[in-house]
Design a protein around this motif. Structure first.
Motif, PDB file in Angstrom:
ATOM      1  N   ASN A 112      11.170   4.366  32.590  1.00 57.00           N
ATOM      2  CA  ASN A 112      12.345   3.528  32.263  1.00 57.00           C
ATOM      3  C   ASN A 112      13.173   4.277  31.391  1.00 57.00           C
ATOM      4  O   ASN A 112      13.215   4.206  30.128  1.00 57.00           O
ATOM      5  CB  ASN A 112      11.961   2.208  31.367  1.00 57.00           C
ATOM      6  CG  ASN A 112      12.914   1.417  30.795  1.00 57.00           C
ATOM      7  OD1 ASN A 112      13.946   1.455  31.173  1.00 57.00           O
ATOM      8  ND2 ASN A 112      12.386   0.425  29.978  1.00 57.00           N
ATOM      9  N   PRO A 113      13.816   5.345  31.989  1.00 57.36           N
ATOM     10  CA  PRO A 113      14.557   6.148  31.030  1.00 57.36           C
ATOM     11  C   PRO A 113      15.932   5.501  30.487  1.00 57.36           C
ATOM     12  O   PRO A 113      16.142   4.289  30.662  1.00 57.36           O
ATOM     13  CB  PRO A 113      15.046   7.545  32.055  1.00 57.36           C
ATOM     14  CG  PRO A 113      15.065   6.387  33.415  1.00 57.36           C
ATOM     15  CD  PRO A 113      14.151   5.487  33.386  1.00 57.36           C
ATOM     16  N   PRO A 114      16.441   6.461  29.862  1.00 54.75           N
ATOM     17  CA  PRO A 114      17.751   5.977  28.957  1.00 54.75           C
ATOM     18  C   PRO A 114      18.861   5.573  30.092  1.00 54.75           C
ATOM     19  O   PRO A 114      19.061   6.511  31.060  1.00 54.75           O
ATOM     20  CB  PRO A 114      18.253   7.178  28.060  1.00 54.75           C
ATOM     21  CG  PRO A 114      16.747   7.917  27.777  1.00 54.75           C
ATOM     22  CD  PRO A 114      16.095   7.707  28.835  1.00 54.75           C
ATOM     23  N   TYR A 115      19.367   4.546  29.876  1.00 59.90           N
ATOM     24  CA  TYR A 115      20.374   4.118  31.055  1.00 59.90           C
ATOM     25  C   TYR A 115      21.926   4.781  30.912  1.00 59.90           C
ATOM     26  O   TYR A 115      22.386   4.944  31.766  1.00 59.90           O
ATOM     27  CB  TYR A 115      20.350   2.519  30.730  1.00 59.90           C
ATOM     28  CG  TYR A 115      19.402   1.781  31.152  1.00 59.90           C
ATOM     29  CD1 TYR A 115      18.232   2.383  32.210  1.00 59.90           C
ATOM     30  CD2 TYR A 115      19.036   0.508  30.698  1.00 59.90           C
ATOM     31  CE1 TYR A 115      17.126   1.610  32.470  1.00 59.90           C
ATOM     32  CE2 TYR A 115      18.007  -0.299  31.274  1.00 59.90           C
ATOM     33  CZ  TYR A 115      17.174   0.192  31.964  1.00 59.90           C
ATOM     34  OH  TYR A 115      16.113  -0.387  32.356  1.00 59.90           O
ATOM     35  N   LEU A 116      21.990   4.991  29.619  1.00 61.81           N
ATOM     36  CA  LEU A 116      23.516   5.400  29.408  1.00 61.81           C
ATOM     37  C   LEU A 116      24.003   6.836  29.514  1.00 61.81           C
ATOM     38  O   LEU A 116      23.056   7.835  28.758  1.00 61.81           O
ATOM     39  CB  LEU A 116      24.022   4.931  28.288  1.00 61.81           C
ATOM     40  CG  LEU A 116      24.025   3.323  28.157  1.00 61.81           C
ATOM     41  CD1 LEU A 116      24.382   2.915  26.640  1.00 61.81           C
ATOM     42  CD2 LEU A 116      24.843   2.512  29.307  1.00 61.81           C
ATOM     43  N   GLU A 117      24.744   7.437  30.221  1.00 62.18           N
ATOM     44  CA  GLU A 117      25.337   9.064  30.070  1.00 62.18           C
ATOM     45  C   GLU A 117      25.819   8.816  28.519  1.00 62.18           C
ATOM     46  O   GLU A 117      26.671   8.018  28.133  1.00 62.18           O
ATOM     47  CB  GLU A 117      26.049   9.213  31.152  1.00 62.18           C
ATOM     48  CG  GLU A 117      25.595   9.172  32.500  1.00 62.18           C
ATOM     49  CD  GLU A 117      26.476   9.450  33.717  1.00 62.18           C
ATOM     50  OE1 GLU A 117      26.591  10.478  34.105  1.00 62.18           O
ATOM     51  OE2 GLU A 117      27.169   8.428  33.678  1.00 62.18           O
ATOM     52  N   ALA A 118      25.806  10.047  27.956  1.00 64.98           N
ATOM     53  CA  ALA A 118      26.582  10.184  26.801  1.00 64.98           C
ATOM     54  C   ALA A 118      28.033  10.074  26.606  1.00 64.98           C
ATOM     55  O   ALA A 118      28.543   9.372  25.638  1.00 64.98           O
ATOM     56  CB  ALA A 118      25.926  11.746  25.998  1.00 64.98           C
ATOM     57  N   ARG A 130      19.054   4.589  19.694  1.00 69.66           N
ATOM     58  CA  ARG A 130      20.092   5.684  20.387  1.00 69.66           C
ATOM     59  C   ARG A 130      19.011   6.598  21.439  1.00 69.66           C
ATOM     60  O   ARG A 130      19.684   6.675  22.701  1.00 69.66           O
ATOM     61  CB  ARG A 130      20.809   6.700  19.498  1.00 69.66           C
ATOM     62  CG  ARG A 130      21.758   7.587  20.022  1.00 69.66           C
ATOM     63  CD  ARG A 130      22.762   8.199  19.221  1.00 69.66           C
ATOM     64  NE  ARG A 130      21.799   9.054  17.860  1.00 69.66           N
ATOM     65  CZ  ARG A 130      21.627   8.694  16.604  1.00 69.66           C
ATOM     66  NH1 ARG A 130      22.185   7.564  16.093  1.00 69.66           N
ATOM     67  NH2 ARG A 130      20.907   9.302  15.878  1.00 69.66           N
ATOM     68  N   ALA A 131      18.103   7.034  21.054  1.00 68.21           N
ATOM     69  CA  ALA A 131      17.451   7.876  21.826  1.00 68.21           C
ATOM     70  C   ALA A 131      16.730   7.285  23.224  1.00 68.21           C
ATOM     71  O   ALA A 131      16.575   7.639  24.264  1.00 68.21           O
ATOM     72  CB  ALA A 131      15.988   8.550  20.912  1.00 68.21           C
ATOM     73  N   ALA A 132      16.449   5.752  23.107  1.00 71.37           N
ATOM     74  CA  ALA A 132      16.159   4.929  24.033  1.00 71.37           C
ATOM     75  C   ALA A 132      17.306   4.736  25.160  1.00 71.37           C
ATOM     76  O   ALA A 132      16.905   4.551  26.168  1.00 71.37           O
ATOM     77  CB  ALA A 132      15.502   3.700  23.543  1.00 71.37           C
ATOM     78  N   ASP A 133      18.370   4.616  24.487  1.00 73.93           N
ATOM     79  CA  ASP A 133      19.172   3.933  25.331  1.00 73.93           C
ATOM     80  C   ASP A 133      20.263   5.083  26.057  1.00 73.93           C
ATOM     81  O   ASP A 133      20.706   4.935  26.843  1.00 73.93           O
ATOM     82  CB  ASP A 133      20.254   3.073  24.506  1.00 73.93           C
ATOM     83  CG  ASP A 133      19.867   1.722  24.137  1.00 73.93           C
ATOM     84  OD1 ASP A 133      18.849   1.414  24.663  1.00 73.93           O
ATOM     85  OD2 ASP A 133      20.279   0.997  23.038  1.00 73.93           O
ATOM     86  N   VAL A 134      20.489   6.055  25.268  1.00 75.69           N
ATOM     87  CA  VAL A 134      21.493   7.273  25.846  1.00 75.69           C
ATOM     88  C   VAL A 134      20.810   8.649  25.994  1.00 75.69           C
ATOM     89  O   VAL A 134      19.838   8.977  25.230  1.00 75.69           O
ATOM     90  CB  VAL A 134      22.561   7.387  24.662  1.00 75.69           C
ATOM     91  CG1 VAL A 134      23.339   8.757  24.941  1.00 75.69           C
ATOM     92  CG2 VAL A 134      23.372   6.190  24.007  1.00 75.69           C
ATOM     93  N   GLU A 135      21.189   9.129  27.202  1.00 81.62           N
ATOM     94  CA  GLU A 135      20.461  10.503  27.600  1.00 81.62           C
ATOM     95  C   GLU A 135      20.790  11.431  26.481  1.00 81.62           C
ATOM     96  O   GLU A 135      21.854  11.716  26.060  1.00 81.62           O
ATOM     97  CB  GLU A 135      21.301  10.681  28.829  1.00 81.62           C
ATOM     98  CG  GLU A 135      20.474  10.044  30.192  1.00 81.62           C
ATOM     99  CD  GLU A 135      21.370  10.412  31.196  1.00 81.62           C
ATOM    100  OE1 GLU A 135      20.914  10.258  32.430  1.00 81.62           O
ATOM    101  OE2 GLU A 135      22.245  11.373  31.350  1.00 81.62           O
ATOM    102  N   GLY A 136      19.753  12.295  26.345  1.00 79.48           N
ATOM    103  CA  GLY A 136      19.936  13.388  25.472  1.00 79.48           C
ATOM    104  C   GLY A 136      19.877  14.483  26.244  1.00 79.48           C
ATOM    105  O   GLY A 136      20.509  14.634  27.206  1.00 79.48           O
ATOM    106  N   ASP A 137      19.004  15.624  26.005  1.00 80.82           N
ATOM    107  CA  ASP A 137      19.095  16.826  26.725  1.00 80.82           C
ATOM    108  C   ASP A 137      18.459  16.587  28.212  1.00 80.82           C
ATOM    109  O   ASP A 137      19.070  17.172  28.937  1.00 80.82           O
ATOM    110  CB  ASP A 137      18.105  17.755  26.075  1.00 80.82           C
ATOM    111  CG  ASP A 137      18.851  18.352  24.677  1.00 80.82           C
ATOM    112  OD1 ASP A 137      20.223  18.234  24.606  1.00 80.82           O
ATOM    113  OD2 ASP A 137      17.798  18.861  23.856  1.00 80.82           O
ATOM    114  N   ALA A 138      17.783  15.608  28.322  1.00 83.04           N
ATOM    115  CA  ALA A 138      16.996  15.216  29.725  1.00 83.04           C
ATOM    116  C   ALA A 138      18.277  14.277  30.276  1.00 83.04           C
ATOM    117  O   ALA A 138      18.222  13.358  29.656  1.00 83.04           O
ATOM    118  CB  ALA A 138      15.527  14.836  29.478  1.00 83.04           C
ATOM    119  N   LYS A 139      18.425  14.738  31.519  1.00 84.54           N
ATOM    120  CA  LYS A 139      19.533  13.783  32.237  1.00 84.54           C
ATOM    121  C   LYS A 139      18.637  12.823  33.032  1.00 84.54           C
ATOM    122  O   LYS A 139      17.392  13.389  33.283  1.00 84.54           O
ATOM    123  CB  LYS A 139      20.417  14.479  32.849  1.00 84.54           C
ATOM    124  CG  LYS A 139      21.325  15.455  32.054  1.00 84.54           C
ATOM    125  CD  LYS A 139      21.726  14.983  30.839  1.00 84.54           C
ATOM    126  CE  LYS A 139      22.610  15.709  29.954  1.00 84.54           C
ATOM    127  NZ  LYS A 139      23.015  15.271  28.727  1.00 84.54           N
TER     128      LYS A 139
END
Length: 239
Positions: A112-118, A130-139
């Protein structure tokens, strides 16, 4: 993480402690676990406090599982949740990110990866949310690649994702076969906001667009089918 709240999943069958503020698990991980079938060895990428993992362990007595979580506080909470439910003999939690995952051979990998592109997100000031909702380094493509690497040659990968990112998810799945797209309709006649997507490594079978499931009645209550899954731990066959 300063405070936790004691909650329950599957109508009280599963004890679940999670952060009192910030990111809190909703129904997505419960539906993800319900769509997992009956794997023997499963991996939950980005397991958080363990909602999907706990539901899978409660529903499938024979499964052995690994959860991977990069946030040490959430990983510790997931371990405590396993212990609280008596699942330590069938599951464990590893602290690390996708790039550190060194295990493979799972017949099911779910995420269940982060749903939103930064670039498209309005990030929460809470770092955990923020880490749960928004992509970080891992897309999203990195999550899919990690899932495929960890699966057996004929294993399945299973994702829950926003419907408006379905094209990105299908592109990342590339040449995998037996892809099933299962829409989750908020109510009859409404556009889907979430999709469950399963694919099989090493298969060339064509994609199937499933009928999906309606989550809510017109009055906002869960449909009988959704209630049977969310409260009673029922299985959610995608086909």
């Amino acid at each position: 993480m300063s405070e936790t709240a004691e909650d329950a999943l599957l109508g009280g069958r599963v004890r679940f402690a999670q952060p009192a503020r910030g990111y809190r698990a909703a129904i997505d991980p419960v539906l993800l676990a319900a769509a997992a079938g009956t794997p023997r060895r499963a991996l939950d990428l980005g397991c958080g406090a363990g909602a999907a993992l706990l539901c899978l362990l409660a529903r499938v007595p024979g499964v052995h599982a690994l959860g991977v979580e990069r946030d040490p506080a959430l990983a510790a909470l997931a371990r405590a949740n396993l212990a609280a439910n008596g699942f330590e003999d069938r599951a464990r939690i590893a602290t690390g990110d996708l790039s550190a995952l060194g295990e493979s051979g799972f017949d099911l990998v779910l995420a269940n990866p982060p749903y939103l592109e930064a670039a498209r997100a309005a990030p929460s000031p809470d770092p955990m949310k923020r880490a749960a909702d928004v992509e970080g380094d891992a897309k999203l493509a990195d999550w899919v690649a990690a899932a495929i690497r960890a699966a057996t040659p004929k294993g399945h990968v299973l994702f829950v994702q926003r419907a408006d990112r379905l094209a990105d998810l299908l592109a990342a799945l590339g040449k995998l076969g037996e892809i099933v797209v299962f829409p989750l309709w908020p109510r009859a006649g409404a556009a889907a906001k979430r999709v469950l997507v399963r694919a099989r490594v090493g298969s060339r079978a064509p994609l199937t667009l499933a009928a999906g499931m309606v989550l809510h009645e017109a009055d906002g209550k869960y449909t009988a089918r959704a209630e049977a899954i969310l409260r009673d731990g029922g299985e959610l066959p995608l086909l």
